[in-house]
Enzyme design. Sequence first.
Site, PDB file in Angstrom:
ATOM      1  N   THR A 103       0.853  -1.189   0.000  1.00 40.14           N
ATOM      2  CA  THR A 103       0.000   0.000   0.000  1.00 40.14           C
ATOM      3  C   THR A 103       0.887   1.236   0.000  1.00 40.14           C
ATOM      4  OG1 THR A 103      -1.734  -1.109   1.173  1.00 40.14           O
ATOM      5  CG2 THR A 103      -1.593   1.229   1.552  1.00 40.14           C
ATOM      6  N   ARG A 149     -14.669  -6.844   0.293  1.00 39.59           N
ATOM      7  CA  ARG A 149     -13.951  -6.523   1.532  1.00 39.59           C
ATOM      8  C   ARG A 149     -13.402  -5.100   1.448  1.00 39.59           C
ATOM      9  NH1 ARG A 149      -8.438  -4.775   2.709  1.00 39.59           N
ATOM     10  NH2 ARG A 149      -7.830  -5.618   4.715  1.00 39.59           N
ATOM     11  N   GLY A 179     -10.878  -2.417   3.502  1.00 39.14           N
ATOM     12  CA  GLY A 179      -9.862  -2.395   4.554  1.00 39.14           C
ATOM     13  C   GLY A 179      -9.867  -1.088   5.328  1.00 39.14           C
ATOM     14  N   ASP A 180      -8.762  -0.821   5.970  1.00 40.32           N
ATOM     15  CA  ASP A 180      -8.635   0.384   6.800  1.00 40.32           C
ATOM     16  C   ASP A 180      -8.451   1.658   5.974  1.00 40.32           C
ATOM     17  OD1 ASP A 180      -6.043  -0.976   6.181  1.00 40.32           O
ATOM     18  OD2 ASP A 180      -5.258   0.930   6.910  1.00 40.32           O
ATOM     19  N   THR A 208      -0.545   1.501   7.101  1.00 35.51           N
ATOM     20  CA  THR A 208      -0.430   0.385   6.162  1.00 35.51           C
ATOM     21  C   THR A 208      -0.309  -0.909   6.960  1.00 35.51           C
ATOM     22  OG1 THR A 208       1.023  -0.683   4.542  1.00 35.51           O
ATOM     23  CG2 THR A 208       2.063   0.899   6.005  1.00 35.51           C
ATOM     24  N   GLY A 209      -0.633  -2.018   6.324  1.00 38.14           N
ATOM     25  CA  GLY A 209      -0.556  -3.301   7.015  1.00 38.14           C
ATOM     26  C   GLY A 209      -1.903  -4.001   6.945  1.00 38.14           C
ATOM     27  N   GLY A 231      -5.371  -4.453   7.373  1.00 35.88           N
ATOM     28  CA  GLY A 231      -6.459  -3.523   7.699  1.00 35.88           C
ATOM     29  C   GLY A 231      -7.330  -3.997   8.845  1.00 35.88           C
TER      30      GLY A 231
HETATM   31  N1  ASP Z   1      -3.941  -1.676   4.814  1.00 33.07           N
HETATM   32  C1  ASP Z   1      -4.251  -2.305   3.558  1.00 33.07           C
HETATM   33  C2  ASP Z   1      -5.537  -3.080   3.686  1.00 33.07           C
HETATM   34  O1  ASP Z   1      -5.707  -3.816   4.632  1.00 33.07           O
HETATM   35  C3  ASP Z   1      -3.191  -3.205   3.053  1.00 33.07           C
HETATM   36  C4  ASP Z   1      -1.779  -2.706   3.130  1.00 33.07           C
HETATM   37  O2  ASP Z   1      -1.471  -1.721   3.801  1.00 33.07           O
HETATM   38  O3  ASP Z   1      -0.930  -3.305   2.479  1.00 33.07           O
HETATM   39  O4  ASP Z   1      -6.354  -3.006   2.800  1.00 33.07           O
END
Ligand code: ASP
Length: 325
Positions: A179, A207, A209-210, A229-230, A232
């Site tokens: 991301t 779905r 995410g965050d 990021t990470g 979500g």
């Molecule tokens: N945060 C993003 C999500 O969960 C994914 C990512 O940061 O790589 O959609």
Amino acid sequence: MTDRWAIVVHGGAGRLRRTDPERVRAGVRKAMETGKSILVQGGHALDACEAAVQVLEDLPLFNAGTGSVLTLDGRCEMDASIMRGSTLEMGAVAAVRDLRHPISLARAVMEQSDHVLLSGEGAMQFARMLGFASYDPVTEERRRQWEKLREKLRQGAYPRWAKKLKQLLKEHPELFHGTVGCVALDRHGEIVAGTSTGGIFLKLFGRIGDTPIPGAGTYATPVGGASATGIGEGIMRVLLAYRVVEAMDRGATAQEAAHQAVRTLRDLVGLEAGVIAVDRQGRVGFEHFSESMPVAYATYEHPEGEARLASETRLLPEEADPSLM
Ligand code: ASP
């Protein structure tokens, strides 16, 4: 107008396995330099943030825009958001397809609608209405990765994947990250944060995410801004970006705030994540609970800037309570 400005961008928390680190470093630096040139000339943080994120969306290396990962049924559904600290205006889009720059559609939602978040078909209709061209962000490489993963699933290689996202992540962490995000402070004192993503590989259709959720993936106020990021599903449950900004509001520097918030996320949910931040003094911060999180930053005090693959104080997953991993 003051002399003070700052910008930090990220290319996603995760692992860099099978990716050329130099290309990643060059990618985040290019995005940072693009935003920086706008800020140095006295331009607006909104333009700097959007331009920096657009650069990253165009690089197939990162999981946003071109090169976004695919859903379980092989589609590309992207999320993005942008927030102005001075006015608390925010625009976000979720599960959008066939677009080159989701960050720009998020900005359009903020500036040209009365809403904060548009999703799916409605968001696409809004995009076409405003003249956003149809664009296929799916790259050959992502399609091949998707086919490989699907094949493994068919062979029963991940018998537990459907029950626990955590298990799948443990086995294939490199597939879930990349991301992109940016936080910028301009010389007028405005802070803007923006984030864009393809989400996580093999996510269920629909779905979200965050990234488009206020306070989870993106947040900004007059005191600071943050982009997360990470995974979500962990970030949303602790409102990571909001936590960082709130800590800055209580007097923490951008770095202290990022570190504290990621530590809390690690202790509470234990899922990989990271965050970048800028405070109103023009200091940047970044922290992650993952092996790597490419970042590039520059400030009025350190204008030549720097690009790195990981933070010095990163909270490695190994340091966490193993029962949480
Ligand atoms: N945060 C993003 C999500 O969960 C994914 C990512 O940061 O790589 O959609």
